[in-house]
Design a protein around this motif. Structure first.
Motif, PDB file in Angstrom:
ATOM      1  N   PRO A   1     -18.462 -31.382   7.731  1.00  0.00           N
ATOM      2  CA  PRO A   1     -19.015 -31.717   8.950  1.00  0.00           C
ATOM      3  C   PRO A   1     -20.539 -30.971   8.932  1.00  0.00           C
ATOM      4  CG  PRO A   1     -16.822 -30.995   9.274  1.00  0.00           C
ATOM      5  CD  PRO A   1     -17.112 -30.950   7.867  1.00  0.00           C
ATOM      6  N   GLY A   2     -21.523 -31.708   9.474  1.00  0.00           N
ATOM      7  CA  GLY A   2     -22.960 -31.311   9.585  1.00  0.00           C
ATOM      8  C   GLY A   2     -23.766 -31.789   8.388  1.00  0.00           C
ATOM      9  N   ASP A   3     -23.237 -32.401   7.333  1.00  0.00           N
ATOM     10  CA  ASP A   3     -23.925 -32.660   6.348  1.00  0.00           C
ATOM     11  C   ASP A   3     -24.563 -34.338   6.397  1.00  0.00           C
ATOM     12  OD1 ASP A   3     -23.629 -30.160   5.140  1.00  0.00           O
ATOM     13  OD2 ASP A   3     -22.050 -30.922   3.838  1.00  0.00           O
ATOM     14  N   VAL A   4     -25.448 -34.675   5.757  1.00  0.00           N
ATOM     15  CA  VAL A   4     -25.741 -35.858   5.743  1.00  0.00           C
ATOM     16  C   VAL A   4     -25.593 -36.548   4.377  1.00  0.00           C
ATOM     17  CG1 VAL A   4     -28.058 -37.751   5.947  1.00  0.00           C
ATOM     18  CG2 VAL A   4     -27.726 -35.369   7.242  1.00  0.00           C
ATOM     19  N   ALA A   5     -24.497 -37.603   4.614  1.00  0.00           N
ATOM     20  CA  ALA A   5     -24.177 -38.319   3.337  1.00  0.00           C
ATOM     21  C   ALA A   5     -24.983 -39.638   3.132  1.00  0.00           C
ATOM     22  CB  ALA A   5     -22.634 -38.881   3.532  1.00  0.00           C
ATOM     23  N   GLY A   6     -25.510 -39.727   1.901  1.00  0.00           N
ATOM     24  CA  GLY A   6     -26.164 -40.850   1.455  1.00  0.00           C
ATOM     25  C   GLY A   6     -27.565 -40.576   1.814  1.00  0.00           C
ATOM     26  N   LEU A   7     -28.064 -39.259   2.044  1.00  0.00           N
ATOM     27  CA  LEU A   7     -29.699 -39.117   2.258  1.00  0.00           C
ATOM     28  C   LEU A   7     -30.345 -39.491   1.488  1.00  0.00           C
ATOM     29  CD1 LEU A   7     -31.644 -37.893   4.409  1.00  0.00           C
ATOM     30  CD2 LEU A   7     -31.137 -35.693   2.911  1.00  0.00           C
ATOM     31  N   GLN A   8     -30.122 -39.662   0.075  1.00  0.00           N
ATOM     32  CA  GLN A   8     -30.957 -40.096  -1.096  1.00  0.00           C
ATOM     33  C   GLN A   8     -31.095 -41.500  -1.089  1.00  0.00           C
ATOM     34  OE1 GLN A   8     -27.972 -38.702  -1.299  1.00  0.00           O
ATOM     35  NE2 GLN A   8     -26.789 -39.335  -3.147  1.00  0.00           N
ATOM     36  N   SER A   9     -30.043 -42.405  -0.358  1.00  0.00           N
ATOM     37  CA  SER A   9     -30.249 -43.824  -0.508  1.00  0.00           C
ATOM     38  C   SER A   9     -31.025 -44.333   0.874  1.00  0.00           C
ATOM     39  CB  SER A   9     -28.701 -44.127  -0.368  1.00  0.00           C
ATOM     40  OG  SER A   9     -28.381 -44.097  -1.700  1.00  0.00           O
ATOM     41  N   LEU A  10     -31.472 -43.338   1.737  1.00  0.00           N
ATOM     42  CA  LEU A  10     -32.241 -43.743   3.074  1.00  0.00           C
ATOM     43  C   LEU A  10     -33.374 -44.400   2.710  1.00  0.00           C
ATOM     44  CD1 LEU A  10     -32.051 -43.999   6.044  1.00  0.00           C
ATOM     45  CD2 LEU A  10     -33.175 -41.500   6.054  1.00  0.00           C
ATOM     46  N   PRO A  11     -34.281 -43.849   1.749  1.00  0.00           N
ATOM     47  CA  PRO A  11     -35.684 -44.482   1.611  1.00  0.00           C
ATOM     48  C   PRO A  11     -35.539 -45.539   0.529  1.00  0.00           C
ATOM     49  CG  PRO A  11     -35.546 -42.553   0.210  1.00  0.00           C
ATOM     50  CD  PRO A  11     -34.385 -42.610   1.014  1.00  0.00           C
TER      51      PRO A  11
ATOM     52  N   PRO B   1      -9.192 -42.184   5.426  1.00  0.00           N
ATOM     53  CA  PRO B   1      -9.174 -41.537   3.993  1.00  0.00           C
ATOM     54  C   PRO B   1      -9.161 -42.845   3.136  1.00  0.00           C
ATOM     55  CG  PRO B   1      -7.562 -40.567   5.735  1.00  0.00           C
ATOM     56  CD  PRO B   1      -8.228 -41.853   6.467  1.00  0.00           C
ATOM     57  N   GLY B   2     -10.015 -42.433   2.171  1.00  0.00           N
ATOM     58  CA  GLY B   2      -9.954 -43.073   0.746  1.00  0.00           C
ATOM     59  C   GLY B   2     -11.079 -44.287   1.064  1.00  0.00           C
ATOM     60  N   VAL B   3     -11.475 -44.776   2.194  1.00  0.00           N
ATOM     61  CA  VAL B   3     -12.655 -45.853   2.332  1.00  0.00           C
ATOM     62  C   VAL B   3     -13.829 -45.339   1.702  1.00  0.00           C
ATOM     63  CG1 VAL B   3     -13.726 -47.157   4.061  1.00  0.00           C
ATOM     64  CG2 VAL B   3     -11.299 -46.792   4.234  1.00  0.00           C
ATOM     65  N   GLN B   4     -14.413 -46.576   1.056  1.00  0.00           N
ATOM     66  CA  GLN B   4     -16.020 -46.157   0.607  1.00  0.00           C
ATOM     67  C   GLN B   4     -16.697 -46.246   1.877  1.00  0.00           C
ATOM     68  OE1 GLN B   4     -16.803 -48.481  -2.968  1.00  0.00           O
ATOM     69  NE2 GLN B   4     -16.520 -46.515  -3.999  1.00  0.00           N
ATOM     70  N   VAL B   5     -17.406 -45.298   2.011  1.00  0.00           N
ATOM     71  CA  VAL B   5     -18.481 -45.506   3.139  1.00  0.00           C
ATOM     72  C   VAL B   5     -19.696 -45.933   2.683  1.00  0.00           C
ATOM     73  CG1 VAL B   5     -19.940 -43.984   4.649  1.00  0.00           C
ATOM     74  CG2 VAL B   5     -17.593 -43.054   4.274  1.00  0.00           C
ATOM     75  N   MET B   6     -19.971 -45.678   1.571  1.00  0.00           N
ATOM     76  CA  MET B   6     -21.207 -46.168   0.783  1.00  0.00           C
ATOM     77  C   MET B   6     -20.539 -46.752  -0.783  1.00  0.00           C
ATOM     78  SD  MET B   6     -24.318 -44.097   2.142  1.00  0.00           S
ATOM     79  CE  MET B   6     -25.635 -45.144   1.353  1.00  0.00           C
ATOM     80  N   GLN B   7     -21.217 -47.992  -1.414  1.00  0.00           N
ATOM     81  CA  GLN B   7     -21.118 -48.287  -2.435  1.00  0.00           C
ATOM     82  C   GLN B   7     -22.322 -48.226  -3.266  1.00  0.00           C
ATOM     83  OE1 GLN B   7     -18.282 -51.523  -2.867  1.00  0.00           O
ATOM     84  NE2 GLN B   7     -18.076 -51.410  -5.148  1.00  0.00           N
ATOM     85  N   GLN B   8     -22.215 -47.576  -4.552  1.00  0.00           N
ATOM     86  CA  GLN B   8     -23.271 -47.806  -5.311  1.00  0.00           C
ATOM     87  C   GLN B   8     -23.801 -49.325  -5.390  1.00  0.00           C
ATOM     88  OE1 GLN B   8     -22.610 -45.847  -9.162  1.00  0.00           O
ATOM     89  NE2 GLN B   8     -24.637 -46.148  -9.820  1.00  0.00           N
ATOM     90  N   GLY B   9     -25.061 -49.363  -5.406  1.00  0.00           N
ATOM     91  CA  GLY B   9     -25.581 -50.697  -5.619  1.00  0.00           C
ATOM     92  C   GLY B   9     -25.757 -51.761  -4.496  1.00  0.00           C
ATOM     93  N   ASP B  10     -24.993 -51.314  -3.274  1.00  0.00           N
ATOM     94  CA  ASP B  10     -25.149 -51.962  -2.107  1.00  0.00           C
ATOM     95  C   ASP B  10     -26.437 -51.882  -1.302  1.00  0.00           C
ATOM     96  OD1 ASP B  10     -22.697 -53.080  -2.265  1.00  0.00           O
ATOM     97  OD2 ASP B  10     -21.599 -51.832  -0.814  1.00  0.00           O
TER      98      ASP B  10
END
Length: 289
Positions: free
Chosen positions: A122-132, A81-90
């Protein structure tokens, strides 16, 4: 707004007033334990839990589940909890299929204020817009303990080369996320504070039911009033006032990680809510459930 609330994670079942199944579902919100058997799609693709239900819904709408999707779900990661899974600009080129837990995507302005763009269940995709793209567009932060499958762009492109159905499914996922984002703009731009909170509650209820979580009478919700405010463009004080009004009006009650739907039909009328945009069958701007 913008205040991090890592303490929002439910520590376990608590004493409160929701129905008997609330304790089980509250635990599912914080640490979903594959309470649902793997889903076998029409093409024989075995996919677990809520994401399998999403594939099933895609198939019911005429899509062909990609044969390669299971091969992409090989690398599982856990975030506290509280951890950044992804960070903007990475570095981009990565996304996460949420198997267990909740996350939110957000953007922080230079003055430190934060806008939550969406919440992933649950079941959602996080960061999909950052994939491509080469860099991550937004932050993604774990609200509860999260178990997720990490998918990489290179693996996706390799799979698409022999499985065109995967590309169609990703387009469908992106379209569903765009629908949610469009309705959020309407929430913040045109709905009153009561309407937008009511609409968001019903949206979460529907998304969780589509993922096989929650009941007709309520659902687990680890979002604090600070997080709700950052998602809806309101202060936490204003959110508290609206939630109190909804409770005293006999419409909904948010307490200790659980939202009770006291009168869903009347709440829907207040919000002007339609679940069509979440089911992929229309917009979210009518009064029908």
């Amino acid at each position: 707004m913008g205040r991090e609330q890592s303490s929002a994670t439910p520590k376990g079942p608590r004493r409160h007033t929701p129905p008997a199944e609330a304790t089980r579902n509250l635990r599912l919100a914080a640490d979903f334990h594959a309470a649902y058997p793997p889903e076998l799609t029409g093409d024989g693709v075995l996919v677990p839990g809520p994401f399998g239900l999403k594939l099933e819904r895609y198939a019911l709408q005429g899509g062909r589940p990609p044969r390669s999707i299971r091969s992409l779900m090989a690398h599982k990661r856990t975030f506290e909890p509280g951890v950044q899974v992804m960070q903007q600009g990475d570095a981009g080129g990565v996304a996460y299929i949420i198997e267990q837990g909740w996350t939110f995507s957000s953007s922080v302005l230079r003055n430190g204020s934060r806008q939550i763009l969406d919440v992933q269940v649950p079941g959602d995709v996080a960061g999909l817009q950052s994939l491509p793209v080469p860099t991550a567009a937004n932050d993604v932060t774990a609200i509860t303990k999260v178990h997720a499958f990490e998918i990489q762009l290179d693996a996706v492109m390799d799979a698409i080369s022999s499985d065109a159905d995967l590309a169609a499914f990703i387009f469908w996922l992106a379209a569903r996320q765009n629908d949610v984002a469009s309705v959020r703009i309407i929430d913040i731009g045109r709905r009153t504070s009561v309407e937008r909170v009511a609409h968001f509650i019903l949206e979460l209820a529907t998304r969780l039911r589509l993922a096989g979580i929650g009941t007709d009478s309520g659902f687990p919700c680890p979002l604090t009033q600070y997080l709700l405010g950052d998602a809806l463009g309101l202060t936490s004080v204003h959110v508290n006032r609206v939630l109190r009004d909804l409770r005293t009006s006999g419409l909904a009650h948010h307490q200790r990680g659980w939202i009770s739907l006291l009168n869903a039909s009347e709440l829907s009328a207040v919000a002007g809510f339609s679940s069509a945009y979440l089911r992929g069958t229309g917009t979210g701007c009518t009064d029908a459930m």
